[in-house]
Design a protein around this motif. Structure first.
Motif, PDB file in Angstrom:
ATOM      1  N   SER A 130       2.537  15.177 -10.778  1.00  0.00           N
ATOM      2  CA  SER A 130       2.835  15.500 -12.214  1.00  0.00           C
ATOM      3  C   SER A 130       1.404  15.741 -12.961  1.00  0.00           C
ATOM      4  O   SER A 130       1.419  16.041 -14.203  1.00  0.00           O
ATOM      5  N   LYS A 131       0.202  15.988 -12.362  1.00  0.00           N
ATOM      6  CA  LYS A 131      -0.776  16.727 -12.552  1.00  0.00           C
ATOM      7  C   LYS A 131      -1.448  15.707 -13.561  1.00  0.00           C
ATOM      8  O   LYS A 131      -2.110  16.177 -14.742  1.00  0.00           O
ATOM      9  N   LEU A 132      -1.291  14.377 -13.589  1.00  0.00           N
ATOM     10  CA  LEU A 132      -1.890  13.396 -14.626  1.00  0.00           C
ATOM     11  C   LEU A 132      -3.329  13.021 -14.045  1.00  0.00           C
ATOM     12  O   LEU A 132      -3.767  12.976 -12.798  1.00  0.00           O
ATOM     13  N   ASN A 133      -4.165  12.796 -15.075  1.00  0.00           N
ATOM     14  CA  ASN A 133      -5.455  12.378 -14.615  1.00  0.00           C
ATOM     15  C   ASN A 133      -5.513  10.665 -14.776  1.00  0.00           C
ATOM     16  O   ASN A 133      -5.940  10.168 -15.727  1.00  0.00           O
ATOM     17  N   VAL A 134      -4.855  10.018 -13.698  1.00  0.00           N
ATOM     18  CA  VAL A 134      -4.636   8.692 -13.746  1.00  0.00           C
ATOM     19  C   VAL A 134      -5.051   8.191 -12.026  1.00  0.00           C
ATOM     20  O   VAL A 134      -4.710   8.923 -11.268  1.00  0.00           O
ATOM     21  N   GLY A 135      -5.726   7.035 -12.155  1.00  0.00           N
ATOM     22  CA  GLY A 135      -6.278   6.705 -10.696  1.00  0.00           C
ATOM     23  C   GLY A 135      -5.298   5.465 -10.355  1.00  0.00           C
ATOM     24  O   GLY A 135      -4.644   4.705 -11.364  1.00  0.00           O
ATOM     25  N   VAL A 136      -5.496   5.327  -9.123  1.00  0.00           N
ATOM     26  CA  VAL A 136      -4.416   4.404  -8.354  1.00  0.00           C
ATOM     27  C   VAL A 136      -5.197   3.332  -7.540  1.00  0.00           C
ATOM     28  O   VAL A 136      -5.976   3.829  -6.680  1.00  0.00           O
ATOM     29  N   LEU A 137      -5.301   2.220  -7.811  1.00  0.00           N
ATOM     30  CA  LEU A 137      -5.983   1.196  -6.895  1.00  0.00           C
ATOM     31  C   LEU A 137      -5.101   0.434  -6.294  1.00  0.00           C
ATOM     32  O   LEU A 137      -4.084  -0.382  -6.702  1.00  0.00           O
ATOM     33  N   GLY A 138      -5.064   0.105  -4.965  1.00  0.00           N
ATOM     34  CA  GLY A 138      -4.444  -0.536  -4.163  1.00  0.00           C
ATOM     35  C   GLY A 138      -5.215  -1.605  -3.343  1.00  0.00           C
ATOM     36  O   GLY A 138      -6.248  -1.155  -2.815  1.00  0.00           O
ATOM     37  N   ILE A 139      -4.694  -2.780  -3.592  1.00  0.00           N
ATOM     38  CA  ILE A 139      -5.455  -4.118  -2.810  1.00  0.00           C
ATOM     39  C   ILE A 139      -4.683  -4.705  -1.796  1.00  0.00           C
ATOM     40  O   ILE A 139      -3.720  -5.214  -2.158  1.00  0.00           O
ATOM     41  N   PRO A 140      -5.373  -4.356  -0.380  1.00  0.00           N
ATOM     42  CA  PRO A 140      -4.397  -4.654   0.574  1.00  0.00           C
ATOM     43  C   PRO A 140      -4.408  -6.201   0.769  1.00  0.00           C
ATOM     44  O   PRO A 140      -5.236  -6.996   0.541  1.00  0.00           O
ATOM     45  N   LYS A 141      -3.139  -6.915   1.058  1.00  0.00           N
ATOM     46  CA  LYS A 141      -3.266  -8.218   0.911  1.00  0.00           C
ATOM     47  C   LYS A 141      -2.119  -8.441   2.394  1.00  0.00           C
ATOM     48  O   LYS A 141      -1.128  -8.089   2.292  1.00  0.00           O
ATOM     49  N   MET A 168       0.818  -1.232   0.001  1.00  0.00           N
ATOM     50  CA  MET A 168       0.118   0.095   0.019  1.00  0.00           C
ATOM     51  C   MET A 168       0.973   1.250  -0.135  1.00  0.00           C
ATOM     52  O   MET A 168       0.496   2.086  -0.626  1.00  0.00           O
ATOM     53  N   ARG A 169       1.999   1.238   0.559  1.00  0.00           N
ATOM     54  CA  ARG A 169       2.909   2.213   0.695  1.00  0.00           C
ATOM     55  C   ARG A 169       3.513   2.744  -0.835  1.00  0.00           C
ATOM     56  O   ARG A 169       3.433   3.683  -1.064  1.00  0.00           O
ATOM     57  N   GLY A 170       3.607   1.751  -1.646  1.00  0.00           N
ATOM     58  CA  GLY A 170       4.103   1.706  -2.960  1.00  0.00           C
ATOM     59  C   GLY A 170       3.015   2.527  -3.686  1.00  0.00           C
ATOM     60  O   GLY A 170       3.400   3.478  -4.539  1.00  0.00           O
ATOM     61  N   ALA A 171       1.547   2.238  -3.571  1.00  0.00           N
ATOM     62  CA  ALA A 171       0.566   2.442  -4.289  1.00  0.00           C
ATOM     63  C   ALA A 171       0.394   4.087  -3.780  1.00  0.00           C
ATOM     64  O   ALA A 171       0.242   5.213  -4.704  1.00  0.00           O
ATOM     65  N   VAL A 172       0.751   4.560  -2.508  1.00  0.00           N
ATOM     66  CA  VAL A 172       0.787   6.114  -2.171  1.00  0.00           C
ATOM     67  C   VAL A 172       1.611   6.747  -2.949  1.00  0.00           C
ATOM     68  O   VAL A 172       1.722   7.775  -3.150  1.00  0.00           O
ATOM     69  N   LYS A 173       3.195   6.255  -2.933  1.00  0.00           N
ATOM     70  CA  LYS A 173       4.036   6.827  -3.489  1.00  0.00           C
ATOM     71  C   LYS A 173       3.776   7.065  -5.034  1.00  0.00           C
ATOM     72  O   LYS A 173       4.097   7.920  -5.720  1.00  0.00           O
ATOM     73  N   ILE A 174       3.192   6.160  -5.897  1.00  0.00           N
ATOM     74  CA  ILE A 174       2.853   6.100  -7.206  1.00  0.00           C
ATOM     75  C   ILE A 174       1.958   7.338  -7.398  1.00  0.00           C
ATOM     76  O   ILE A 174       1.808   8.109  -8.158  1.00  0.00           O
ATOM     77  N   PHE A 175       0.701   7.148  -6.228  1.00  0.00           N
ATOM     78  CA  PHE A 175      -0.256   8.339  -6.471  1.00  0.00           C
ATOM     79  C   PHE A 175       0.424   9.862  -6.285  1.00  0.00           C
ATOM     80  O   PHE A 175      -0.163  10.688  -6.748  1.00  0.00           O
TER      81      PHE A 175
END
Length: 127
Positions: free
Chosen positions: A14-25, A1-8
């Motif tokens: 960068s002001k990109l219009n991209v969503g990030v989905l993190g699935i906790p395991k 999840m920390r990796g997903a936050v860094k990507i987000f």
């Protein structure tokens, strides 16, 4: 999840219009607002998978803090696990009483077997 936050964070910077989905395991099942995480049901799910194959053998690798106690209690309370390999204890792969002998005979008796092993937190980075 920390990796997903860094990507987000980078996407937002960068002001990109991209969503990030993190699935906790996590086997700890300690992620806020999540009722049950995937990892919490890992042992049962592995047994269901190996049961569907003839003489199926499933390996379940569990990682996380306090994982040894969680895996031990889950193994003892579960009828799904045939073997729990404790990393601090030596075990033999070959020969009489070895893991390979167990894996050869257990599926013949029960039709399948699930093996649980843990990776200690200090060893996770090596994988």
């Amino acid at each position: 999840m920390r990796g997903a936050v860094k990507i987000f964070d980078e996407i937002r910077r960068s002001k990109l219009n991209v969503g990030v989905l993190g699935i906790p395991k996590t086997v700890d099942n300690d992620v806020g607002i999540i009722d049950i995480s995937f990892g919490f049901q890992t042992i049962n799910a592995a047994d269901v998978e190996v049961e569907s194959g003839v003489n199926g053998i499933g390996l379940v690798k569990l990682m996380g803090r306090g994982i040894e106690h969680i895996a031990l209690h889950a193994t003892l309370s579960s009828r799904d696990v045939g073997c729990y390999m404790i990393p601090e204890n030596k075990f033999y792969l070959e020969g009489k009483g070895g893991l390979f002998q167990f894996l050869k005979h257990r599926p013949k008796k029960n039709g399948h077997v699930a093996v649980v092993f843990t990776v200690l937190p200090r060893e996770q980075d090596k994988i």
